[in-house]
Design a protein around this motif. Structure first.
Motif, PDB file in Angstrom:
ATOM      1  N   ASP A 245       0.822  -1.221   0.000  1.00 55.45           N
ATOM      2  CA  ASP A 245       0.000   0.000   0.000  1.00 55.45           C
ATOM      3  C   ASP A 245       0.852   1.266   0.000  1.00 55.45           C
ATOM      4  OD1 ASP A 245      -2.299  -1.507  -0.043  1.00 55.45           O
ATOM      5  OD2 ASP A 245      -2.726  -1.288   2.105  1.00 55.45           O
ATOM      6  N   VAL A 246       2.021   1.212   0.652  1.00 57.77           N
ATOM      7  CA  VAL A 246       2.881   2.404   0.717  1.00 57.77           C
ATOM      8  C   VAL A 246       3.998   2.369  -0.319  1.00 57.77           C
ATOM      9  CG1 VAL A 246       2.378   2.878   3.140  1.00 57.77           C
ATOM     10  CG2 VAL A 246       4.289   1.364   2.574  1.00 57.77           C
ATOM     11  N   GLY A 247       4.005   1.324  -1.145  1.00 58.87           N
ATOM     12  CA  GLY A 247       4.969   1.257  -2.239  1.00 58.87           C
ATOM     13  C   GLY A 247       6.386   0.962  -1.830  1.00 58.87           C
ATOM     14  N   VAL A 248       6.571   0.181  -0.763  1.00 58.62           N
ATOM     15  CA  VAL A 248       7.915  -0.165  -0.289  1.00 58.62           C
ATOM     16  C   VAL A 248       8.266  -1.577  -0.748  1.00 58.62           C
ATOM     17  CG1 VAL A 248       9.388  -0.530   1.726  1.00 58.62           C
ATOM     18  CG2 VAL A 248       7.753   1.363   1.695  1.00 58.62           C
ATOM     19  N   GLU A 249       9.392  -1.703  -1.405  1.00 57.25           N
ATOM     20  CA  GLU A 249       9.860  -3.019  -1.848  1.00 57.25           C
ATOM     21  C   GLU A 249      10.459  -3.778  -0.673  1.00 57.25           C
ATOM     22  OE1 GLU A 249      13.005  -4.982  -5.095  1.00 57.25           O
ATOM     23  OE2 GLU A 249      12.875  -2.790  -4.826  1.00 57.25           O
ATOM     24  N   TRP A 250      10.140  -5.070  -0.551  1.00 52.79           N
ATOM     25  CA  TRP A 250      10.764  -5.881   0.488  1.00 52.79           C
ATOM     26  C   TRP A 250      11.575  -7.001  -0.152  1.00 52.79           C
ATOM     27  CZ3 TRP A 250       8.821 -10.881   0.339  1.00 52.79           C
ATOM     28  CH2 TRP A 250       7.540 -11.047  -0.211  1.00 52.79           C
ATOM     29  N   LEU A 251      12.729  -7.273   0.442  1.00 60.27           N
ATOM     30  CA  LEU A 251      13.633  -8.285  -0.077  1.00 60.27           C
ATOM     31  C   LEU A 251      13.997  -9.253   1.046  1.00 60.27           C
ATOM     32  CD1 LEU A 251      14.609  -5.245  -1.248  1.00 60.27           C
ATOM     33  CD2 LEU A 251      15.867  -6.755  -2.780  1.00 60.27           C
ATOM     34  N   VAL A 252      14.022 -10.535   0.711  1.00 61.89           N
ATOM     35  CA  VAL A 252      14.321 -11.570   1.698  1.00 61.89           C
ATOM     36  C   VAL A 252      15.722 -12.109   1.453  1.00 61.89           C
ATOM     37  CG1 VAL A 252      13.643 -13.815   2.647  1.00 61.89           C
ATOM     38  CG2 VAL A 252      11.888 -12.182   1.920  1.00 61.89           C
ATOM     39  N   ALA A 253      16.549 -12.050   2.476  1.00 53.91           N
ATOM     40  CA  ALA A 253      17.935 -12.523   2.373  1.00 53.91           C
ATOM     41  C   ALA A 253      17.989 -14.042   2.443  1.00 53.91           C
ATOM     42  CB  ALA A 253      18.770 -11.906   3.487  1.00 53.91           C
TER      43      ALA A 253
END
Length: 258
Positions: A245-253
């Motif tokens: 909703d806030v347009g933040v990309e998440w990445l999983v290590a």
């Protein structure tokens, strides 16, 4: 249950969770005076439930096992997050690096992966790690050093940070609530991190899975203030929605087996 007993139980719970808390942090969290907290710490130390130190309390020896225990908590996960963050920092960048063991892991990975960095930090361990590289410019902030974790905080630290504008701010926080609120315990540390966020073009947040739905007292901001979130597990569906909703990309290590 008597108010004092309730307060003592709350103090013990907070100190066990954080390993060390200052008198001011406890007074703020429990909405009592520092004098009351000092008396409580004295009573709890007399019954050997806490160890009393100048300015605060711990559940053990802050010069050894407890501090080291905090560093070892989720260390494999923190190392994986650090590798991924370092991979997203270009050579020749300028950056802020904040307080915390995850940030120390980031510093170690930057030293391995990146060239010609300009680093401004309020973490004496980060400064020590990165200053080993002769092609780095490492600037440590002014302010008061916390003996437990080597963090530098205070008004002078905020003023110092506000003199710079950098490419990246890399930081962590104690807790991420389900609505995306970012929380920490030390309002002075939060003020420093907010200054870093204000004075960076790109903001990265590194948090292992234990930080999600973990509570703390002071509001740092919202997860939407960051450009990318780096973690070690796929976020729960509700958090994925918040991030989307806030347009933040998440990445999983990717974790490396021990």
């Amino acid at each position: 249950m008597k108010p004092k007993i309730q307060r003592h139980e709350h103090i013990l719970a907070l100190v066990r969770e954080q390993h060390f808390m200052t008198v001011e942090q406890l007074a703020e969290a429990l909405d009592v005076t520092p004098q009351t907290i000092r008396r409580d710490i004295q009573e709890l130390s007399e019954t050997r439930q806490l160890k009393r130190y100048h300015g605060g309390a711990s559940v053990g020896d802050i010069s050894g096992g407890v501090a080291q225990g905090k560093r070892k908590h989720c260390q494999n996960e923190k190392n994986a997050i650090a590798r991924l963050i370092a991979a997203h920092i270009p050579d020749n960048s300028s950056l802020f690096i904040s307080i915390g063991t995850t940030m120390e892991a980031v510093a170690a990975e930057l030293v391995k992966q990146r060239k010609n960095l300009r680093i401004i930090t309020n973490n004496i361990y980060v400064a020590s790690i990165t200053s080993a590289r002769t092609d780095y410019t490492v600037i440590i902030t002014s302010g008061v050093v916390r003996p437990l974790d080597g963090g530098i905080t205070g008004v002078a630290t905020v003023d110092f940070i506000n003199q710079f504008k950098v490419d990246y701010a890399v930081m962590s926080t104690h807790g991420v609530e389900s609505d995306g609120s970012l929380l920490d315990y030390d309002y002075k540390e939060v003020s420093v991190m907010q200054a870093m966020m204000t004075n960076a073009r790109v903001r990265y947040l590194g948090v292992d899975h234990s930080k999600f739905n973990s509570n703390a007292l002071v509001r740092l901001g919202d997860i939407g203030s960051f450009d990318k979130v780096f973690t070690d597990r796929v976020p729960e569906a509700a958090m994925q929605k918040v991030l989307g909703d806030v347009g933040v990309e998440w990445l999983v290590a990717e974790l490396v087996p021990l």
